[in-house]
Design an enzyme around this catalytic site. Structure first.
Site: not given
Lengths: 406, 425
Positions: B138-139, B203, B346, B352, B380, B386, B390
């Site tokens: 896999s290299c 890999n 807050c 937000c 919403c 949000c 935050c």
């Protein structure tokens, strides 16, 4: 809603503590970890925070220091770990105290129980005084398998932590939490006891005198003056009342320039005393208070006048003269608070002190059963040094009684 | 300090803990592996050993990093190929590591260009005392197309070479898979058909990480040019976990033993890989950035996690999350959950509000005077963008409501996630 007097500075959130931990350079052979008098390893716990291992961080702090949450708040870190911080070479040091506070808050929130009582070795140690040195001594001894009785002259434990450091810097609740950890380890605290008067120490295998410098010094010219209160009395009075005290003065004069004077002056401002003037013997370039405390005091709006000594007092009117300049000022005020140092009382305790300190290094006396630690032992008089001395005297006792073996 | 048994059994081999250095620049010689063992790693997958006839000639410089805001090493690009030391030196190091650290696991990673190479290398590393073989299929940055990820995307070749390795050795063997493939299952199955006992994945991901804007060339610049090469580190973790999930839920592979790789740098990453089906864990990028010492917090943190989960052995956690990751069409779409704002936390930054307006559904109202947001539930949709933006953890999950026309009790809906709360407020 807490009052202005009670309100602590905000703590980090998970996001912001990671930001601060990410500023840490994760030094090889980190200088901060060599700079703590109590042997705290900030490099290790900040790395744990960086790799989101908060519990491991808490273990690193707590196993080394039974006063971890207290030191996080009151240690003058700018003289120790933060002074050594490599980040200073780029901008400013890592806020090590702040990160420690976050980690110890997390420890408490998760109800972590890190310290473990050692298997009992049948020996019983008496500790006189429940200030930081006495508490750390107890914690270390309990972990080694000793039984510990702590004798406290007041009705609450903690010594200066309880009665001296203002609520906004060290909430009572934090002191309770730290003491409870040690009580849960098995410490018996006996309150309202004065040694030599109420009890003697004959039943114990060793006694540790950890009484601290709890008595205020008075300057002769102020003795008996009704406008004068000592810093020790004032801070204890305000803390016990949670800032809700009667007769808040319109103005106050503080005499003294150490950390205690800064605490007094800032407390006065937080109590909404309009004019607070602090007159200090030292000039700014030789100041005793930590930089952090001095900055916070000035920011609180205290007027600090350096280089002045009181020369005369008439009731509520004090005259100060500059030590070098030809300058004199007279202030009339509602309250005069003296923060000019504290003294030791070791009556009946089998320890001789001079100028507040035992006059030899180490923690032993001529009586092989009597040891001492804390402020009366040589070295600095800060909480972090109390922790260092507490650990050291516990090791000496263990060496003396058991040769260091379990 | 907490102490728990972190040992695992993987392909019949006992590991004192699941943390291994992956086959890469971090375990290129005896001294490196010895230091890693001393610092607490459970094993190493020694840097891939190639056939004698394949000459390694590396470029300089050979690494690049992807950054975001102030964060370095979000991802890491690497041009280095397999071990540059001679075959004799590598075999000598394997032997000495095993002599000096009999309780640590030494895994030989090998890579050939044809069946004969693979069989011979398997024999040689077995004679040198390796505990296990990993086939590097896999290299993505080999200078020969007969090697590396070009082979790993071809199931026929994968099976043929696995068979060759099994001819050369009776050691347990895992095949290391490339993520540069749409579906890893056929290649994994081919390797098992060829005799592989387990899978190591992922890999690195083929990448161009950055372009130099003045020279108009990718980084790192090698005498004015650059190449596509493997990308690793935290940025690839989601890709790795996705492949683990797809392997462990493919018919016939439900119990597939996996050595998980891809962006592991904390105990939380490690626990995620275990829950997704990994038994051992391989690490390189975070070691390149921070050193072997990171294993201390990975081990200690994992012990605390086990304690919290009331688990005595890591085996109890392996693959536990696989069953909870289901096709998108099978998810419950009958409800939505509104965010809840904690006014005490807050700080009035308005992040937000901005994200909700510009990236979601304009469902946050902003009070200009008080600088406080509030949720407009008529708009919403419960996406919780949000919550993610935050900075102070003031927004969490709040009320659950059923969508019109659906049945069900909001109280039965499971929405709790510790990721939506902050450990310390």
């Amino acid at each position: 809603m807490s009052t202005k007097y009670e309100k602590e500075a905000p703590s980090y959130t998970m996001t912001t503590v990671m930001e601060e931990a990410a500023r840490c350079l994760l030094c090889h052979d980190a200088p901060c970890s060599k700079a703590c008098p109590a042997g705290t390893d900030p490099a290790r716990f900040i790395r744990s925070v960086r790799f989101r291992n908060l519990k491991g961080a808490a273990e690193t702090i707590r196993e080394n220091n039974a006063m971890g949450a207290i030191c996080a708040r009151v240690c003058p870190t700018e003289k120790y770990c933060e002074l050594a911080c490599s980040r200073t070479g780029i901008d400013c040091p890592i806020d090590i105290g702040g990160i420690q506070r976050f980690v110890t808050d997390y420890e408490e929130q998760e109800k972590m129980d890190i310290l473990r009582k050692g298997d009992s070795n049948g020996l019983n140690i008496a500790i006189v005084g429940s200030g930081p040195a006495g508490l750390q001594t107890a914690a270390t001894l309990l972990q080694k398998g000793y039984a510990v009785d702590i004798y406290e002259k007041n009705e609450k434990a903690g010594g200066y932590l309880r009665y001296g450091i203002p609520e906004y810097r060290l909430p009572d609740e934090i002191v309770d939490v730290e003491i409870n950890r040690i009580v849960n380890l098995g410490a018996e605290i006996k309150y309202n006891v004065t040694i030599g008067k109420d009890v003697t120490m004959a039943d114990h295998d060793a006694v540790v005198v950890a009484v601290g410098a709890s008595e205020a010094k008075m300057l002769p010219m102020f003795e008996g003056n009704p406008y004068v209160e000592t810093a020790v009395d004032f801070l204890a009075r305000v803390k016990e009342a949670k800032g809700d005290i009667d007769n808040i003065p319109a103005s106050a004069v503080v005499v003294g320039g150490g950390d205690v004077a800064m605490d007094v002056a800032t407390t006065l401002k937080r109590l909404d005393v309009k004019n607070v003037t602090d007159l200090v013997y030292e000039e700014f370039d030789e100041f005793k208070a930590s930089k952090k405390e001095l900055d916070a005091t000035q920011k609180a709006g205290v007027t600090i006048v350096d280089g002045y000594v009181p020369t005369d007092v008439d009731g509520n009117t004090v005259t100060f003269k500059h030590r070098h300049l030809d300058s004199e000022m007279t202030i009339k005020t509602d309250l005069i608070i003296l923060a000019v140092g504290q003294q030791v009382n070791t009556d009946n305790l089998g320890v001789d002190t001079d100028h507040g300190e035992v006059q030899h290094a180490g923690y032993k006396t001529d009586d092989e059963k009597v040891f001492f630690t804390g402020d009366i032992a040589q070295g600095d008089k800060t909480v972090v040094w109390a922790v260092r001395k507490g650990k050291a005297v516990a090791e000496e006792i263990d060496q003396a009684l058991l040769g260091g073996n379990k | 300090m907490i102490s728990k048994d972190l040992s695992v059994e993987f392909l019949g081999v006992h590991f004192e803990n699941p943390f291994l250095l992956s086959s890469s620049p971090v375990d290129n010689c005896y001294e490196m592996c010895a230091k890693a063992f001393d610092e607490g790693w459970g094993g190493v997958v020694f840097k891939t050993i190639g056939p004698k006839h394949f000459k390694i000639n590396e470029v300089s410089p050979r690494f690049d990093e992807l950054t975001k805001e102030g964060t370095p090493f979000v991802g890491f690009k690497n041009m280095e190929q397999i071990a540059e030391h001679s075959l004799e030196e590598n075999l000598h190091d394997l032997r000495h590591l095993k002599d000096d650290y009999p309780n640590k696991v030494v895994i030989a990673s090998i890579m050939g260009t044809n069946e004969e190479d693979w069989e011979t290398l398997a024999q040689l590393v077995t004679e040198a005392g390796a505990d296990m073989i990993e086939m590097n299929l896999s290299c993505p940055q080999m200078t020969s197309h007969e090697m590396g990820s070009d082979v790993g995307t071809n199931p026929e070749l994968v099976k043929k070479y696995c068979t060759a390795v099994k001819r050369g050795s009776n050691l347990p063997m895992m095949a290391k898979m490339t993520p540069n493939i749409t579906d890893m299952v056929p290649a994994a199955k081919a390797s098992m058909d060829g005799g592989a006992d387990g899978i190591a994945t992922i890999n690195t991901v083929k990448s161009v990480a950055n372009i130099d804007l003045d020279r108009k060339v990718g980084l790192p610049i090698v005498n004015g040019k650059s190449s596509i090469s493997g990308f690793s580190g935290k940025a690839v973790k989601p890709i790795a976990l996705r492949f683990l999930q797809q392997l462990r839920t493919a018919a016939g592979l439900e119990q597939l033993p996996i050595s998980g790789i891809g962006g592991i740098e904390t105990w939380q990453d490690a626990a995620e890989f275990i829950l997704m089906g990994a038994t051992t864990l391989q690490v390189t990028t975070s070691v390149m950035q921070y050193g072997y010492r990171i294993v201390e917090d990975m081990k200690n943190g994992l012990m605390h996690y086990m304690e919290d989960q009331h688990v005595e052995h890591l085996s109890e956690l392996i693959g536990v999350a696989n069953k909870n990751i289901v096709p998108a069409e099978d998810l419950d779409r009958d409800y939505k959950v509104y965010p809840k704002i904690d006014w005490d936390k807050c700080i009035g930054c308005g992040r937000c509000y901005i994200s909700c307006f510009d990236g979601a559904h304009q469902a946050i109202k902003w009070d200009i005077k008080t600088r406080r947001p509030s949720i407009d539930t008529s708009k919403c949709v419960g996406c919780h963008l949000c919550n993610l933006v935050c900075p102070v953890g003031a927004i969490t999950t709040g009320e659950v409501v059923m969508k019109p026309g659906t049945k069900g009790n909001p109280e039965d809906i499971q929405i709790e996630s510790s990721r939506l709360t902050h450990p310390v407020q």
